[in-house]
Structures are given as structure tokens and as C-alpha cells.
Design a protein around this motif. Structure first.
Motif, PDB file in Angstrom:
ATOM      1  N   PHE A  83       0.829  -1.850   0.027  1.00  0.00           N
ATOM      2  CA  PHE A  83       0.198   0.092   0.129  1.00  0.00           C
ATOM      3  C   PHE A  83       1.074   0.847  -0.165  1.00  0.00           C
ATOM      4  O   PHE A  83       0.312   2.410  -0.466  1.00  0.00           O
ATOM      5  CB  PHE A  83      -0.826   0.307   1.103  1.00  0.00           C
ATOM      6  N   SER A  84       2.107   1.148   0.348  1.00  0.00           N
ATOM      7  CA  SER A  84       3.133   2.886   0.046  1.00  0.00           C
ATOM      8  C   SER A  84       3.893   1.984  -0.969  1.00  0.00           C
ATOM      9  O   SER A  84       4.201   1.068  -1.315  1.00  0.00           O
ATOM     10  CB  SER A  84       3.615   2.977   1.020  1.00  0.00           C
ATOM     11  N   SER A  85       4.647   3.278  -1.577  1.00  0.00           N
ATOM     12  CA  SER A  85       5.850   2.950  -2.503  1.00  0.00           C
ATOM     13  C   SER A  85       6.756   3.971  -2.412  1.00  0.00           C
ATOM     14  O   SER A  85       6.678   5.005  -2.262  1.00  0.00           O
ATOM     15  CB  SER A  85       4.742   3.111  -3.748  1.00  0.00           C
ATOM     16  N   ALA A  86       7.370   3.565  -2.404  1.00  0.00           N
ATOM     17  CA  ALA A  86       9.246   4.234  -2.954  1.00  0.00           C
ATOM     18  C   ALA A  86       8.930   5.178  -4.481  1.00  0.00           C
ATOM     19  O   ALA A  86       9.663   4.111  -5.755  1.00  0.00           O
ATOM     20  CB  ALA A  86      10.316   3.643  -2.866  1.00  0.00           C
ATOM     21  N   GLY A  87       7.935   5.993  -4.708  1.00  0.00           N
ATOM     22  CA  GLY A  87       7.799   6.100  -5.984  1.00  0.00           C
ATOM     23  C   GLY A  87       8.638   7.086  -7.792  1.00  0.00           C
ATOM     24  O   GLY A  87       8.346   6.932  -8.191  1.00  0.00           O
ATOM     25  N   ARG A  88       9.237   8.163  -6.637  1.00  0.00           N
ATOM     26  CA  ARG A  88       9.685   8.439  -7.606  1.00  0.00           C
ATOM     27  C   ARG A  88      11.366   7.979  -7.790  1.00  0.00           C
ATOM     28  O   ARG A  88      11.428   7.924  -7.302  1.00  0.00           O
ATOM     29  CB  ARG A  88       9.381   9.946  -6.921  1.00  0.00           C
ATOM     30  N   CYS A  89      12.178   8.797  -9.155  1.00  0.00           N
ATOM     31  CA  CYS A  89      13.021   8.452  -9.484  1.00  0.00           C
ATOM     32  C   CYS A  89      13.202   7.671 -10.503  1.00  0.00           C
ATOM     33  O   CYS A  89      15.053   6.999 -10.725  1.00  0.00           O
ATOM     34  CB  CYS A  89      14.133   8.676  -8.673  1.00  0.00           C
ATOM     35  N   GLY A  90      12.265   6.277 -10.266  1.00  0.00           N
ATOM     36  CA  GLY A  90      12.950   5.183 -11.180  1.00  0.00           C
ATOM     37  C   GLY A  90      14.035   4.175 -10.527  1.00  0.00           C
ATOM     38  O   GLY A  90      14.571   3.030 -10.701  1.00  0.00           O
ATOM     39  N   LEU A  91      14.080   3.626  -8.822  1.00  0.00           N
ATOM     40  CA  LEU A  91      15.036   2.858  -8.147  1.00  0.00           C
ATOM     41  C   LEU A  91      14.677   1.748  -8.495  1.00  0.00           C
ATOM     42  O   LEU A  91      15.248   0.972  -8.119  1.00  0.00           O
ATOM     43  CB  LEU A  91      14.739   4.040  -6.720  1.00  0.00           C
ATOM     44  N   GLY A  92      13.151   1.140  -8.562  1.00  0.00           N
ATOM     45  CA  GLY A  92      12.818  -0.350  -9.161  1.00  0.00           C
ATOM     46  C   GLY A  92      13.309  -0.586  -9.623  1.00  0.00           C
ATOM     47  O   GLY A  92      13.887  -2.118 -10.261  1.00  0.00           O
ATOM     48  N   PHE A 139     -15.392  -7.164 -12.411  1.00  0.00           N
ATOM     49  CA  PHE A 139     -14.087  -6.626 -11.481  1.00  0.00           C
ATOM     50  C   PHE A 139     -13.968  -5.447 -10.239  1.00  0.00           C
ATOM     51  O   PHE A 139     -15.128  -4.956  -9.434  1.00  0.00           O
ATOM     52  CB  PHE A 139     -13.095  -5.185 -11.970  1.00  0.00           C
ATOM     53  N   ALA A 140     -13.179  -7.157  -9.528  1.00  0.00           N
ATOM     54  CA  ALA A 140     -13.372  -6.576  -7.918  1.00  0.00           C
ATOM     55  C   ALA A 140     -12.097  -6.084  -7.205  1.00  0.00           C
ATOM     56  O   ALA A 140     -10.978  -6.693  -7.758  1.00  0.00           O
ATOM     57  CB  ALA A 140     -13.540  -8.014  -7.404  1.00  0.00           C
ATOM     58  N   TYR A 141     -11.121  -5.611  -6.429  1.00  0.00           N
ATOM     59  CA  TYR A 141     -10.949  -4.854  -6.188  1.00  0.00           C
ATOM     60  C   TYR A 141     -10.761  -4.724  -4.802  1.00  0.00           C
ATOM     61  O   TYR A 141     -11.683  -4.111  -3.937  1.00  0.00           O
ATOM     62  CB  TYR A 141     -10.295  -3.270  -6.265  1.00  0.00           C
ATOM     63  N   LYS A 142      -9.741  -5.067  -3.576  1.00  0.00           N
ATOM     64  CA  LYS A 142      -9.479  -4.991  -2.516  1.00  0.00           C
ATOM     65  C   LYS A 142      -8.133  -4.902  -2.449  1.00  0.00           C
ATOM     66  O   LYS A 142      -7.351  -5.271  -2.021  1.00  0.00           O
ATOM     67  CB  LYS A 142      -9.786  -6.055  -1.522  1.00  0.00           C
ATOM     68  N   GLY A 143      -7.963  -3.755  -1.877  1.00  0.00           N
ATOM     69  CA  GLY A 143      -6.411  -2.833  -1.629  1.00  0.00           C
ATOM     70  C   GLY A 143      -6.478  -1.130  -1.494  1.00  0.00           C
ATOM     71  O   GLY A 143      -7.224  -0.544  -1.888  1.00  0.00           O
ATOM     72  N   SER A 144      -5.257  -0.979  -1.973  1.00  0.00           N
ATOM     73  CA  SER A 144      -5.203   0.355  -1.701  1.00  0.00           C
ATOM     74  C   SER A 144      -5.299   1.281  -2.522  1.00  0.00           C
ATOM     75  O   SER A 144      -5.678   1.042  -4.032  1.00  0.00           O
ATOM     76  CB  SER A 144      -3.559   1.127  -1.417  1.00  0.00           C
ATOM     77  N   GLY A 145      -6.086   2.650  -2.792  1.00  0.00           N
ATOM     78  CA  GLY A 145      -6.887   3.388  -3.410  1.00  0.00           C
ATOM     79  C   GLY A 145      -6.140   4.078  -4.611  1.00  0.00           C
ATOM     80  O   GLY A 145      -5.264   4.774  -3.457  1.00  0.00           O
TER      81      GLY A 145
END
Length: 610
Positions: free
Chosen positions: A180-189, A304-310
Motif C-alpha cells: 500500500f505504500s511505495s518509494a515512487g519517484r526517480c525509478g529506483l525499482g 472487476f473486484a478490487y481490495k487494496g489501496s485506492g
């Protein structure tokens, strides 16, 4: 542990498959605190300019600060630092959930990962030990699948993992944390994927120790109550509450930052539509009373069923409003896809909007999608993102980020490629908050509203302890050089402590930060010394970027941001007039020369050793 630090970190060499412990000094901690500050020090020391982001010898640094030894609200944050494959310069990206707290309890402050494994692996860290395991069976799985499998193997652990975008080294790949959280920016993945590292799992149980337990417990209780009361609106509606007001004042990006006026549609994807259709519930990181994240459990009419972070504000703004997509159900699906694949939704929305405009203007040459794609087309956007993630077709052209693809399409697209130093401009418009123009232009990771957060000064979140006691007007550059410099220094040390910046809205200010730090460490640091740490960290990160090829010529904005609208809430507003002069004032206040390079005298005064 002593006073918030273990004073040791793990060094993982994936070339050799070895893991060893190393130590750092209290003196280094006092100068750079931890988080993005200390990691920058190690990055400059170990990653020379000739090592590119996806090279094995680039470092990927997962790091905490002293605040992760506490239960202070917002202490769930931690930082990931590297050289960015998206920008080629310094990158730090923060995430929350439980990872930072759990890692600190493993007995370490940081892990530095170098090299490249011959086959996919994951790193498991528990109390004073770490092991690399074969992850071949996880490679190719999306981040939710990988998290589910690993959660079954390691109950109670916190998991940072990449999806297929990271494995494919897509430049906007992120790192997902606890689903539910992410280190989103800069492309570190992508850096993680280049190293064949699928996940870093932590499961600590060691007791952390601080200088003054009783006083810290008092502060924890005090700030928990204060944050719960002060940020009640953020708990109730989350960041989604910014969509409708943003449309009203012109801050919400529309049609690649080229349009104003989207009132009806904003209400569909923001409040009240979001609440009515999705019925979200607050979702908190550990120890946080605010719970700004949204948790969904929905089934749509198509099954479509979804359970998780919006989806949250930036996602709805960049993939929704910026692409003129007002289909909320489609945006939930797109958000889920981005999270599973592991891509930054800010950059994804920016790339999509840029692609739509380039196609509309006929600027893509012979490159065209073989499907319907354009403004307001959610299905086309999904197809575009699928191609981007797997580096195929038209979408694959965008896999290295907006700066690279605008070079492919030619100079005619540069004016509306909305980025600074390769990092896409987020959903906060400098034509509404003028001081953001200086912040974006000089930011150490590129265009980022959080690495300064200077726009909040205009909203009344002030720093009276260091002279910012009156809210500046939003649509003026008067005093912007000073305001931006102060808030950059403040957030530099904030992200080194490490603390969630939403705690500013929870009533945790500058004086409070210093109280917490001293209760943890016993350093008796003054506000002046605390802010000097921030200035030292910001300048050190700038030096790192200079080594990576950045100078004053890069401290600018795309032409689109200097183009005013002729109607609506920000009619004829632009930070263009006076921008260059204020930038010079900023350099002078920083102690930098006309090329944006710090003078040796300023570095010496900050005790930065070259």
C-alpha cells in the motif's frame, strides 16, 4: 543500540553473494543525521560519475534515521537512495507502511547494496542477521503476488518488492512496500531490477533505545493527540480532498498542464464522487493517527473486484485530470495495474499526457499506436501503460522517461515535455504557487513538491523560528528565494531524521522536530544547528549532482509552465517575469556562483569536506 542509532549497517555485495556489517561514527550522524542525508554521503563516496544508474557498481541504499527508533507519528517513513536511471542524478524516494520501523528493530540503520546477482535473489533481514535467497520463482510475478507469497513464508515481516517494470529496468519503476505504500519517484525499482534483486524483507524484534525514554514517551503521546486533532480532514478524506479545490484554483493539471476548467469531472473523481462510489476507509502506516491512505473493497458492474489501496491525489490528478479521464472505475483499475507492475503514477500520467499531446500535434513522426489512444480514453491509457511496462510497441518508446522520448520526437516537443532534469512535474502548478518555480528548478532530484514543500508557506504552514512568520502571497516571486532556501533546508533534514512530511499538517513543526531529535540522541542540538544540518545536506546533494553533470543551465523549467491561461482562476498568471532574477538571488543566498556551484567558503562554513 545507543540513542536512536545502532551505528552499523549492512553491506550486501551481489557480485560475490556476501553480506557484512560495517560501522559509522557518531560524528557522521551528527553532520548528516541519517536517511537521505547520510545516504548521499555514502553515494558520493562510492559512486563516481562514470558509474551509470543501471551499472552493477551503482549503490542502492535503504536507510532509516533516528526517528525510526521511536513511535512518533510519521516515523514509519524510510528512504531509498541511489543514482537515478530516470534523471542520471541523485535520487531519494521515501516510503512508509512498516518497513522502516521493522528494519530498525533488526539491529541496523542502513543497508548498502552493490553489484549484480547472477540470478534473481531476495534479501531477508532479521535480528542481527541477513541472508540472500534464490528468487527465481518470484521473478516475473507482479508486486502483489510476490508480496503475498513472501508474507506466507515470513508472517509479520515488512516487504519491499519490485514488479515487472523494475525487472525490465523501466526508468519510472518504483518499489512497492507492504502492498500500500511505495518509494515512487526517480525509478529506483529499475536499479533494484538491474541488480536482480526482487525484494528486501525485514522482520526485526530488537528493542530500540533512546537518550530520554520518559520525555520521548511524553512527546509521542502529545504529538499523537495533536496530529489526530489537527489533521482530522486528511484522515476523513485523504489527499483526494485536493482534487476539487485544485480544479477551482487552477492547481489541478489538465491536458498536460495546458487547460483550466473541469469542475463537473473533478467532482466525479474527487470528493464527493470518490467517497460515494468507492466508499473508502482510512488506512494508516504504523503509529500514525492520521491514516491518509485509502483502503478499498469494491466490485464494479463489469465484475472487476478490487481490495487494496485506492488511488490518491497525485494518481487521480496525473493519470486522471492530466489525461482528461473522468472514469473513476477505470482509474481504480489503472492504479491497481500501476501498483502491481510497480511504476510511478506521477511519471506514468506525465508520459501519457505528453504522448497524447505529441500525437495530437503530429510530433511523433512515424511512431503511432495501433489502438485508440488520446484525451479521455481510459482503455487506450491502459494499453499504453502495458506497452510501457514491457517495453513494447508505441508505449515502449517512453520506457526511458520523458526527457529521452522528447529527444526522440525532436525539439518541437521540448516546450511541453513537463519535467525538470528528467523528473516529471507533479500535480502542483507553479503558476498557482510561484515559489514552486524556484523549488522545481533547483531541486536536487528534479521537479518535486515534497523536497522543499515551499508551497505550504503560502497555505500558512510557517517556520517562525527561522523568520518565516508571514504567509507569502501565492502568485508572487517576492521573497521566494529566501522561502525556498529555508524550506529546502528544512525538508532536507526532515528527510534525514526520517519523518513523514504530512506531520507538518499534524502540527509537528520545526521546534518539535528538534525536541524529538534531542530526546532520542541527547545531542542538545539547537534550532540553528538543526537547520545548518539541513543546509549541509542540501549542498552536499548539490555537489553530488554537479559531479554527475548538473549546473545552473539545468536549473530551469519547461516553457509550458511559463505559459499562462487566458481565462479561469489562474488567468495570465505565470512565474516567468522575474524568474531569472530571483534565481540569481537564490544562488547568492545559497553561497553559489553564477553557474550554481557552491563557493568553497560556503562549503567550509558548513563543514563539508571535498
Amino acid at each position: 543500540m545507543k540513542n536512536g542509532y545502532w551505528y552499523k549497517f549492512l553491506r550486501v555485495d551481489l557480485n560475490k553473494g556476501t553480506i557484512k556489517e560495517e560501522n559509522f561514527s557518531e560524528n557522521l550522524a551528527k553532520k548528516y543525521i541519517g536517511g537521505a542525508g547520510m545516504a548521499a554521503w555514502y553515494l558520493k563516496r562510492e559512486v563516481p560519475p562514470d558509474v551509470n544508474a543501471l551499472d552493477p557498481e551503482n549503490r542502492l541504499i535503504f536507510t532509516t534515521g533516528p526517528f525510526q527508533a521511536t513511535k512518533i507519528p510519521g516515523a514509519a517513513k524510510f528512504s531509498i537512495v541511489s543514482r537515478s536511471p530516470l534523471t542520471g542524478i541523485f535520487a531519494d524516494s521515501a516510503a512508509g507502511a512498516r518497513w522502516g520501523i521493522s528494519f530498525k528493530k533488526c539491529g541496523y540503520d542502513m543497508v548498502i547494496i552493490q553489484g549484480k546477482s547472477r540470478y534473481p535473489v531476495y534479501l531477508y533481514v532479521k535480528d542481527n542477521q541477513a541472508i540472500l535467497y534464490d528468487a527465481s520463482d518470484l521473478w516475473g510475478k507482479d508486486s502483489r503476488e510476490a508480496d503475498s507469497i513472501l508474507s506466507d513464508i515470513y508472517p509479520g515481516a515488512s516487504i519491499a518488492t519490485i514488479g515487472p517494470a523494475g525487472e525490465n529496468c523501466i526508468a519510472i519503476a518504483n518499489i512497492q512496500v507492504d502492498n500500500f505504500s511505495s518509494a515512487g519517484r526517480c525509478g529506483l525499482g529499475a536499479v533494484m531490477g538491474a541488480k536482480k534483486l526482487k525484494a528486501v524483507i525485514v522482520n526485526g524484534s530488537l528493542a530500540t533505545r533512546v537518550y530520554d525514554d520518559d520525555y520521548l514517551a511524553e512527546l509521542e503521546n502529545q504529538f499523537r493527540k495533536r496530529a489526530a486533532k489537527t489533521a482530522i480532514g486528511l484522515r476523513k478524506e485523504g489527499t483526494i480532498s485536493g482534487i476539487v479545490p485544485g480544479e477551482k484554483n487552477g492547481n489541478l493539471p489538465l491536458k498536460n498542464f495546458s487547460m483550466v476548467g473541469w469542475e463537473k469531472e473533478a467532482k466525479k473523481i474527487g470528493i464527493p464522487g470518490y467517497a460515494k462510489i468507492l466508499k473508502p476507509k482510512p488506512h494508516a502506516c504504523i503509529y500514525c493517527p492520521i491514516a491518509c491512505h485509502r483502503s478499498l473493497n469494491v466490485t464494479f458492474s463489469d465484475g472487476f473486484a478490487y481490495k487494496g489501496s485506492g488511488p490518491e491525489y497525485e494518481t487521480l490528478a496525473m493519470l486522471g485530470a492530466n489525461c482528461l479521464i473522468d472514469d473513476l472505475e477505470m482509474l481504480v483499475k489503472i492504479n491497481d495495474y500501476c501498483n502491481r507492475m510497480g511504476i510511478d503514477t506521477i511519471s506514468a500520467g506525465s508520459l501519457a499526457a505528453f504522448a497524447m499531446e505529441a500525437l495530437e500535434r503530429g510530433h511523433c513522426g512515424n511512431y503511432k499506436p495501433d489502438y485508440s489512444f488520446g484525451w479521455g480514453n481510459g482503455r487506450g491509457l491502459m494499453k499504453f501503460l502495458e506497452e510501457l511496462v514491457h517495453n513494447t510497441g508505441f508505449g515502449g518508446l517512453f520506457s526511458e522517461g520523458i526527457k529521452k522520448v522528447s529527444q526522440i520526437f525532436g525539439d518541437q516537443t521540448m516546450n511541453y515535455a513537463c519535467h525538470v532534469k528528467g523528473l516529471d512535474i507533479p500535480a502542483q502548478d507553479p503558476r498557482v504557487y510561484y515559489n514552486l518555480s524556484i523549488n522545481y528548478a533547483t531541486g536536487n532530484r528534479g521537479a518535486c513538491h515534497m523536497r522543499a514543500y515551499s508551497q505550504i508557506a503560502t497555505m500558512g504552514a510557517l517556520l517562525p523560528e527561522v523568520g518565516i512568520s508571514v504567509a507569502p502571497k501565492p502568485n508572487t516571486l517576492e521573497g521566494a528565494s529566501h522561502v525556498v532556501k529555508i524550506y529546502q533546508d528544512f525538508t532536507a533534514v526532515y528527510n534525514s531524521c526520517v519523518l513523514c512530511q504530512f506531520m507538518i499538517w499534524g502540527g509537528i513543526g520545526l521546534s518539535d522536530m528538534v525536541k524529538i531529535l534531542n530526546a532520542i540522541t541527547g545531542w542538545n542540538m539547537s534550532i540553528k544547528e538543526f537547520m545548518e544540518c539541513g543546509e549541509r545536506i542540501f549542498n552536499f546533494q548539490r555537489l553530488l549532482n554537479i559531479a554527475y553533470g548538473i549546473s545552473g543551465k539545468d536549473d530551469t523549467l519547461p516553457q509550458r509552465i511559463f505559459e499562462p491561461s487566458t481565462s479561469g482562476p489562474r488567468a495570465y498568471q505565470t512565474p516567468r517575469e522575474g524568474f531569472e532574477e530571483v534565481l540569481k538571488e537564490y544562488y547568492k543566498e545559497r553561497g553559489w556562483d553564477e553557474k550554481g556551484i557552491p563557493y568553497r567558503e560556503r562549503l567550509a562554513s558548513l563543514k563539508i569536506e571535498l
